[in-house]
Design a protein around this motif. Structure first.
Motif, PDB file in Angstrom:
ATOM      1  N   ILE A 197      28.403  60.140  38.858  1.00  0.00           N
ATOM      2  CA  ILE A 197      29.740  60.377  38.303  1.00  0.00           C
ATOM      3  C   ILE A 197      29.979  59.435  37.122  1.00  0.00           C
ATOM      4  CG2 ILE A 197      32.207  60.282  38.770  1.00  0.00           C
ATOM      5  CD1 ILE A 197      31.681  61.026  41.620  1.00  0.00           C
ATOM      6  N   THR A 198      30.370  59.991  36.004  1.00  0.00           N
ATOM      7  CA  THR A 198      30.676  59.181  34.817  1.00  0.00           C
ATOM      8  C   THR A 198      32.020  58.511  34.993  1.00  0.00           C
ATOM      9  OG1 THR A 198      29.445  60.759  33.447  1.00  0.00           O
ATOM     10  CG2 THR A 198      30.894  59.205  32.318  1.00  0.00           C
ATOM     11  N   HIS A 199      32.064  57.219  34.731  1.00  0.00           N
ATOM     12  CA  HIS A 199      33.294  56.448  34.913  1.00  0.00           C
ATOM     13  C   HIS A 199      33.882  56.099  33.555  1.00  0.00           C
ATOM     14  CE1 HIS A 199      35.473  52.774  36.889  1.00  0.00           C
ATOM     15  NE2 HIS A 199      36.278  53.779  36.620  1.00  0.00           N
ATOM     16  N   TYR A 200      35.107  56.578  33.298  1.00  0.00           N
ATOM     17  CA  TYR A 200      35.830  56.248  32.080  1.00  0.00           C
ATOM     18  C   TYR A 200      37.004  55.323  32.406  1.00  0.00           C
ATOM     19  CZ  TYR A 200      33.361  60.198  29.911  1.00  0.00           C
ATOM     20  OH  TYR A 200      32.398  61.048  29.442  1.00  0.00           O
ATOM     21  N   PHE A 201      37.468  54.609  31.368  1.00  0.00           N
ATOM     22  CA  PHE A 201      38.619  53.732  31.527  1.00  0.00           C
ATOM     23  C   PHE A 201      39.811  54.306  30.774  1.00  0.00           C
ATOM     24  CE2 PHE A 201      35.056  50.524  31.711  1.00  0.00           C
ATOM     25  CZ  PHE A 201      35.079  50.448  33.091  1.00  0.00           C
ATOM     26  N   ASP A 202      40.984  54.115  31.352  1.00  0.00           N
ATOM     27  CA  ASP A 202      42.219  54.620  30.764  1.00  0.00           C
ATOM     28  C   ASP A 202      42.648  53.713  29.609  1.00  0.00           C
ATOM     29  OD1 ASP A 202      44.637  55.810  30.249  1.00  0.00           O
ATOM     30  OD2 ASP A 202      45.668  54.852  31.918  1.00  0.00           O
ATOM     31  N   PRO A 203      42.803  54.232  28.386  1.00  0.00           N
ATOM     32  CA  PRO A 203      43.195  53.389  27.244  1.00  0.00           C
ATOM     33  C   PRO A 203      44.555  52.731  27.430  1.00  0.00           C
ATOM     34  CG  PRO A 203      42.351  55.501  26.490  1.00  0.00           C
ATOM     35  CD  PRO A 203      42.507  55.614  27.972  1.00  0.00           C
ATOM     36  N   TRP A 204      45.471  53.399  28.130  1.00  0.00           N
ATOM     37  CA  TRP A 204      46.812  52.822  28.289  1.00  0.00           C
ATOM     38  C   TRP A 204      46.747  51.510  29.054  1.00  0.00           C
ATOM     39  CZ3 TRP A 204      49.948  51.523  32.430  1.00  0.00           C
ATOM     40  CH2 TRP A 204      51.278  51.239  32.113  1.00  0.00           C
ATOM     41  N   HIS A 205      45.959  51.467  30.110  1.00  0.00           N
ATOM     42  CA  HIS A 205      45.824  50.235  30.878  1.00  0.00           C
ATOM     43  C   HIS A 205      45.201  49.124  30.034  1.00  0.00           C
ATOM     44  CE1 HIS A 205      46.451  52.761  34.518  1.00  0.00           C
ATOM     45  NE2 HIS A 205      46.919  51.630  35.014  1.00  0.00           N
ATOM     46  N   MET A 206      44.182  49.468  29.253  1.00  0.00           N
ATOM     47  CA  MET A 206      43.523  48.457  28.440  1.00  0.00           C
ATOM     48  C   MET A 206      44.441  47.963  27.324  1.00  0.00           C
ATOM     49  SD  MET A 206      39.598  49.890  28.216  1.00  0.00           S
ATOM     50  CE  MET A 206      39.046  48.418  27.361  1.00  0.00           C
ATOM     51  N   GLY A 207      45.167  48.893  26.704  1.00  0.00           N
ATOM     52  CA  GLY A 207      46.108  48.485  25.659  1.00  0.00           C
ATOM     53  C   GLY A 207      47.221  47.612  26.204  1.00  0.00           C
ATOM     54  N   LYS A 208      47.693  47.941  27.388  1.00  0.00           N
ATOM     55  CA  LYS A 208      48.734  47.142  28.025  1.00  0.00           C
ATOM     56  C   LYS A 208      48.221  45.744  28.361  1.00  0.00           C
ATOM     57  CE  LYS A 208      51.666  47.049  32.157  1.00  0.00           C
ATOM     58  NZ  LYS A 208      51.999  47.740  33.436  1.00  0.00           N
ATOM     59  N   GLY A 209      46.980  45.675  28.854  1.00  0.00           N
ATOM     60  CA  GLY A 209      46.424  44.387  29.231  1.00  0.00           C
ATOM     61  C   GLY A 209      46.233  43.457  28.053  1.00  0.00           C
ATOM     62  N   ILE A 210      45.697  43.991  26.965  1.00  0.00           N
ATOM     63  CA  ILE A 210      45.480  43.138  25.808  1.00  0.00           C
ATOM     64  C   ILE A 210      46.804  42.766  25.144  1.00  0.00           C
ATOM     65  CG2 ILE A 210      45.231  44.906  23.998  1.00  0.00           C
ATOM     66  CD1 ILE A 210      42.838  43.299  22.983  1.00  0.00           C
ATOM     67  N   GLY A 211      47.810  43.643  25.255  1.00  0.00           N
ATOM     68  CA  GLY A 211      49.130  43.318  24.721  1.00  0.00           C
ATOM     69  C   GLY A 211      49.765  42.157  25.465  1.00  0.00           C
ATOM     70  N   LYS A 212      49.599  42.110  26.788  1.00  0.00           N
ATOM     71  CA  LYS A 212      50.150  41.012  27.577  1.00  0.00           C
ATOM     72  C   LYS A 212      49.489  39.684  27.221  1.00  0.00           C
ATOM     73  CE  LYS A 212      51.765  43.453  31.710  1.00  0.00           C
ATOM     74  NZ  LYS A 212      51.609  43.588  33.182  1.00  0.00           N
ATOM     75  N   LYS A 213      48.167  39.712  27.070  1.00  0.00           N
ATOM     76  CA  LYS A 213      47.464  38.475  26.732  1.00  0.00           C
ATOM     77  C   LYS A 213      47.895  37.958  25.364  1.00  0.00           C
ATOM     78  CE  LYS A 213      43.327  39.513  29.448  1.00  0.00           C
ATOM     79  NZ  LYS A 213      41.863  39.757  29.404  1.00  0.00           N
ATOM     80  N   ARG A 214      48.065  38.850  24.426  1.00  0.00           N
ATOM     81  CA  ARG A 214      48.477  38.444  23.083  1.00  0.00           C
ATOM     82  C   ARG A 214      49.909  37.908  23.091  1.00  0.00           C
ATOM     83  NH1 ARG A 214      47.875  42.796  21.358  1.00  0.00           N
ATOM     84  NH2 ARG A 214      50.035  43.499  21.281  1.00  0.00           N
ATOM     85  N   GLU A 215      50.762  38.513  23.902  1.00  0.00           N
ATOM     86  CA  GLU A 215      52.144  38.059  23.992  1.00  0.00           C
ATOM     87  C   GLU A 215      52.229  36.651  24.571  1.00  0.00           C
ATOM     88  OE1 GLU A 215      56.401  39.421  26.028  1.00  0.00           O
ATOM     89  OE2 GLU A 215      54.597  40.655  26.243  1.00  0.00           O
ATOM     90  N   LEU A 216      51.449  36.388  25.614  1.00  0.00           N
ATOM     91  CA  LEU A 216      51.425  35.052  26.196  1.00  0.00           C
ATOM     92  C   LEU A 216      50.894  34.025  25.206  1.00  0.00           C
ATOM     93  CD1 LEU A 216      50.095  35.857  29.794  1.00  0.00           C
ATOM     94  CD2 LEU A 216      52.427  35.225  29.154  1.00  0.00           C
ATOM     95  N   LEU A 217      49.901  34.438  24.426  1.00  0.00           N
ATOM     96  CA  LEU A 217      49.328  33.525  23.435  1.00  0.00           C
ATOM     97  C   LEU A 217      50.340  33.172  22.358  1.00  0.00           C
ATOM     98  CD1 LEU A 217      46.715  32.083  22.515  1.00  0.00           C
ATOM     99  CD2 LEU A 217      46.175  34.125  21.173  1.00  0.00           C
ATOM    100  N   SER A 218      51.143  34.148  21.933  1.00  0.00           N
ATOM    101  CA  SER A 218      52.105  33.907  20.853  1.00  0.00           C
ATOM    102  C   SER A 218      53.233  32.971  21.263  1.00  0.00           C
ATOM    103  CB  SER A 218      52.688  35.242  20.380  1.00  0.00           C
ATOM    104  OG  SER A 218      53.459  35.845  21.407  1.00  0.00           O
TER     105      SER A 218
END
Length: 379
Positions: free
Chosen positions: A180-201
């Protein structure tokens, strides 16, 4: 009530009876539950009008004996039809995610739902309790495993699944479902990187990172939706590290330069200076090895993002008005079938396995003895 001229007797009732159950009471209970309302709110509403109503105990009795079996029967009927429809369409791509009763590692219950991505229909959901699997972190993997196993047993040909980046799910598919091919949901990844960037700022001296909040997320979505392969998505995303430094040519044949026009005047950005703390820390987040690896496995079920304003892009869900037709179906099933033979539906509903109560551990003899020894140390 007795007639004064003959021996006719009649007992007046405010509502008809259905199998020795007041029909109005049952209809009220069903309407409250099926419409997703709260009995206590309805009870307070009726009291405000001085309208006599049934007790909360009676409501929960009807709920357990008649209403829950009705909902369960209707869901199983609908689920059967949805699964047959998906099987008829050939190989399917499933999307799954879990919703827990509380965030973090303190969740007690979790509901894992799995849908047919092409048809946008929920095919199955599984409830998982934390004490079934040891802790709340493992609930998502167990919910995913149960949903996938159930649908495979029903005959679905699963060619791919789309989930978040839960490591337990990744390992399960890698070890037990390698086909079974496993894909990742872009919304989850975009949300995750947005949180990390927000904490950094928010850290001292790194406020300039916040100026790139929307632009970086937009670039991530653009990279995912315009790429024709995983390698191209990685190439487009990695270009952001140069772009934030006002460098728009890149050492990658798949994406050699930025596609935007020269940014001048008001369109010029607040570029980050190379070798500064803000630039280095942000670049570390954007080009994290695991994140870069997972970008190649992104799954995009949309082709473009609508323009919002000022040249920005945003994701907008396409919503349809609810019909609430299921309420009429549940009412019909309740009074035409369940009430007529409640034992049959109750037996089917009660056959569902229920995990041990989360509080049951404190009632076990060995747990009580251990707790007693623990208390004796202090008293």
């Amino acid at each position: 009530m007795q007639c004064g001229r003959c021996e006719y007797r009649n007992k007046w009732s405010s509502q008809p009876m259905v199998r020795n159950t007041p029909a109005g009471n049952l209809q009220l209970c069903a309407a409250v539950l099926f419409a997703g309302s709260s009995f206590r709110k309805i009870y307070q509403f009726l009291n405000a009008f001085s309208v006599q109503s049934l007790s909360e105990q009676c409501y929960h009795k009807h709920q357990a004996k008649l209403l829950f079996p009705t909902i369960h029967c209707h869901w199983k009927t609908e689920q059967e039809a949805l699964i047959k429809e998906s099987i008829a369409g050939g190989p399917v791509t499933l999307g799954g995610d879990m919703r827990a009763d509380s965030p973090g590692h303190s969740a007690k219950y979790g509901s894992y739902s799995m849908m047919d991505v092409k048809r946008n229909k929920i095919l199955d959901f599984q409830l998982v309790q934390s004490n079934e699997v040891g802790n709340s972190v493992r609930m998502e993997k167990e919910g995913f495993r149960r949903c996938l196993s159930f649908l495979e047993q029903r005959g679905l040909d699963v060619q791919a699944v789309v989930t978040d980046r839960h490591t337990g799910v990744q390992k399960f598919l890698r070890d037990e479902r390698p086909h079974i091919t496993h894909y990742f949901d872009p919304w989850h990844m975009g949300k995750g990187i947005g949180k990390k960037r927000e904490l950094l700022s928010k850290q001292r001296g790194l406020q300039d990172v916040g100026l790139w909040t929307k632009s970086v997320v937009n670039h991530f979505y653009w990279s995912a939706t315009t790429a024709t392969s995983g390698e191209e998505a990685v190439a487009k995303w990695s270009a952001v590290a140069n772009h934030i430094q006002n460098v728009h040519t890149h050492d990658n044949a798949l994406f050699p330069h930025c596609l935007h026009e020269p940014l001048v005047g008001e369109r010029a950005r607040h570029w980050l200076k190379p070798s500064t703390a803000a630039c280095e820390r942000l670049t570390t987040i954007l080009l994290a090895p695991r994140f870069m690896k997972d970008i190649a496995s992104l799954y995009c079920c949309w082709s473009a993002y609508p323009k919002y304003k000022r040249g920005e892009y945003t994701v907008r869900p396409i919503k349809t008005k609810p019909t609430l037709a299921y309420v009429d179906k549940l009412m019909t099933l309740l009074f035409d079938c369940v009430v007529e033979d409640p034992l049959l539906y109750q037996t089917t509903f009660e056959s569902i396995p229920v995990p041990e109560s989360l509080c049951a551990q404190f009632h076990r003899p060995e747990k009580q003895e251990a707790a007693s020894r623990h208390r004796s140390r202090f008293f």
